[in-house]
Design a protein around this motif. Structure first.
Motif, mmCIF file in Angstrom:
data_model
loop_
_atom_site.group_PDB
_atom_site.id
_atom_site.type_symbol
_atom_site.label_atom_id
_atom_site.label_comp_id
_atom_site.label_asym_id
_atom_site.label_seq_id
_atom_site.Cartn_x
_atom_site.Cartn_y
_atom_site.Cartn_z
ATOM 1 N N UNK A 93 -71.869 11.765 18.949
ATOM 2 C CA UNK A 93 -71.159 10.676 19.339
ATOM 3 C C UNK A 93 -71.817 9.615 20.084
ATOM 4 N N UNK A 94 -72.749 10.002 21.016
ATOM 5 C CA UNK A 94 -73.340 9.044 22.118
ATOM 6 C C UNK A 94 -74.245 8.089 21.600
ATOM 7 N N UNK A 95 -75.061 8.230 20.610
ATOM 8 C CA UNK A 95 -75.912 7.286 20.077
ATOM 9 C C UNK A 95 -75.150 6.185 19.353
ATOM 10 N N UNK A 96 -74.052 6.479 18.581
ATOM 11 C CA UNK A 96 -73.137 5.775 17.937
ATOM 12 C C UNK A 96 -72.563 4.745 18.829
ATOM 13 N N UNK A 97 -71.842 5.517 19.938
ATOM 14 C CA UNK A 97 -71.115 4.698 21.015
ATOM 15 C C UNK A 97 -72.300 3.767 21.639
ATOM 16 N N UNK A 104 -70.898 -5.118 19.028
ATOM 17 C CA UNK A 104 -70.308 -4.535 17.882
ATOM 18 C C UNK A 104 -70.523 -5.145 16.652
ATOM 19 N N UNK A 105 -71.265 -4.509 15.695
ATOM 20 C CA UNK A 105 -71.553 -5.228 14.486
ATOM 21 C C UNK A 105 -71.862 -4.056 13.369
ATOM 22 N N UNK A 106 -71.966 -4.190 12.238
ATOM 23 C CA UNK A 106 -72.197 -3.319 11.067
ATOM 24 C C UNK A 106 -73.560 -2.721 11.456
ATOM 25 N N UNK A 107 -74.684 -3.426 11.643
ATOM 26 C CA UNK A 107 -75.906 -3.159 11.824
ATOM 27 C C UNK A 107 -76.196 -2.176 12.971
ATOM 28 N N UNK A 108 -75.543 -2.265 14.076
ATOM 29 C CA UNK A 108 -75.568 -1.328 15.185
ATOM 30 C C UNK A 108 -74.963 -0.116 14.874
ATOM 31 N N UNK A 109 -73.732 -0.368 13.882
ATOM 32 C CA UNK A 109 -73.074 0.950 13.949
ATOM 33 C C UNK A 109 -74.021 1.949 12.940
ATOM 34 N N UNK A 110 -74.456 1.102 11.812
ATOM 35 C CA UNK A 110 -75.443 1.936 10.953
ATOM 36 C C UNK A 110 -76.517 2.495 11.692
ATOM 37 N N UNK A 111 -77.184 1.823 12.504
ATOM 38 C CA UNK A 111 -78.332 2.197 13.330
ATOM 39 C C UNK A 111 -77.636 3.407 14.171
ATOM 40 N N UNK A 112 -76.718 3.298 14.979
ATOM 41 C CA UNK A 112 -76.187 4.223 15.628
ATOM 42 C C UNK A 112 -76.155 5.537 14.888
ATOM 43 N N UNK A 166 -72.763 12.477 5.950
ATOM 44 C CA UNK A 166 -71.331 12.477 5.159
ATOM 45 C C UNK A 166 -70.283 12.140 6.493
ATOM 46 N N UNK A 167 -70.482 12.705 7.547
ATOM 47 C CA UNK A 167 -69.617 12.251 8.638
ATOM 48 C C UNK A 167 -69.628 10.657 8.899
ATOM 49 N N UNK A 168 -70.796 10.265 9.010
ATOM 50 C CA UNK A 168 -71.263 8.997 9.202
ATOM 51 C C UNK A 168 -70.421 8.191 7.991
ATOM 52 N N UNK A 169 -70.520 8.559 6.961
ATOM 53 C CA UNK A 169 -69.970 7.546 6.162
ATOM 54 C C UNK A 169 -68.325 7.551 6.118
ATOM 55 N N UNK A 170 -67.637 8.716 6.479
ATOM 56 C CA UNK A 170 -66.421 8.928 6.345
ATOM 57 C C UNK A 170 -65.872 8.134 7.867
ATOM 58 N N UNK A 171 -66.642 8.342 8.755
ATOM 59 C CA UNK A 171 -66.483 7.462 10.222
ATOM 60 C C UNK A 171 -66.343 6.166 9.839
ATOM 61 N N UNK A 172 -67.499 5.348 9.111
ATOM 62 C CA UNK A 172 -67.754 4.159 8.838
ATOM 63 C C UNK A 172 -66.543 3.531 8.139
#
Length: 191
Positions: A93-97, A104-112, A166-172
């Motif tokens: 959770x920490x790097x994504x947050x 707040x952007x798709x790029x930062x979410x994917x990077x996180x 897998x968790x990242x895709x579902x969370x995204x």
């Protein structure tokens, strides 16, 4: 202010309960490594992180792991597994947050999510090599049928890369659907 604290506690409790229920649905994904099972219990934890902040996400992960420990018997093997699961959730959770807090952007979410997956894989590999697997072998006399080095290389690394993805895709997908609702209902909770 009292109402917002109560709302936060209710949201955390609901997400922790949902996370625990998702933890019960485990899917083996690697042949030969049946004890490594994928679950999506980190998705509610990640949602909670964005709704309640990183401390809220950590609390949700702690409640989930504590529930699992108590309800599955509370033995030493369960303790090892639940501490490991809790730490893995926090690392996820920490790097994504932190990336999304920058902007707040798709790029930062994917990077996180990418950083989280790599951090999870590195942590779990090192922890399994030096601590977790030796503990299981010592406490339960478990024999994994291969040297720890091979188990980490052929089991732990690919499993955690797959789990992170897998968790990242579902969370995204979930995050994108819930963002308008989260922003509308919980705007006062920004940390």
């Amino acid at each position: 202010m009292r109402k917002s604290k109560t709302e936060k506690m209710v949201v955390a409790a609901l997400l922790a309960s949902f996370s625990y229920l998702l933890l019960l649905v485990e899917i083996p994904v690697l042949p030969g490594f049946n004890w490594l099972k994928l679950d999506f219990s980190d998705v509610p934890i990640l949602i909670g992180t964005f709704v309640l902040g990183p401390i809220g996400g950590i609390v949700i992960a702690f409640i989930r792991s504590t529930l699992n420990f108590v309800l599955r018997g509370g033995d030493i093997l369960s303790l090892i597994g639940n501490i490991t699961g809790f730490l893995a959730s926090v690392i996820m959770l920490l790097p994504i947050y932190l990336m999304m807090k920058k902007e707040t952007s798709n790029k930062n979410l994917v990077t996180g999510m990418t950083i989280s997956t790599i951090a999870l894989t590195i942590f779990m590999s090192i922890a399994n090599y030096f601590v977790i697997t030796p503990l299981y072998m010592y406490v339960a006399g478990m024999n994994f049928g291969m040297p720890i080095k091979e188990m980490v290389l052929y089991g732990i690394v690919p499993f955690n890369l797959f789990k992170g993805l897998a968790v990242s895709v579902v969370f995204f997908v979930t995050y994108k659907k819930l963002v308008p609702v989260i922003e509308k209902r919980m705007a006062f909770v920004k940390n």
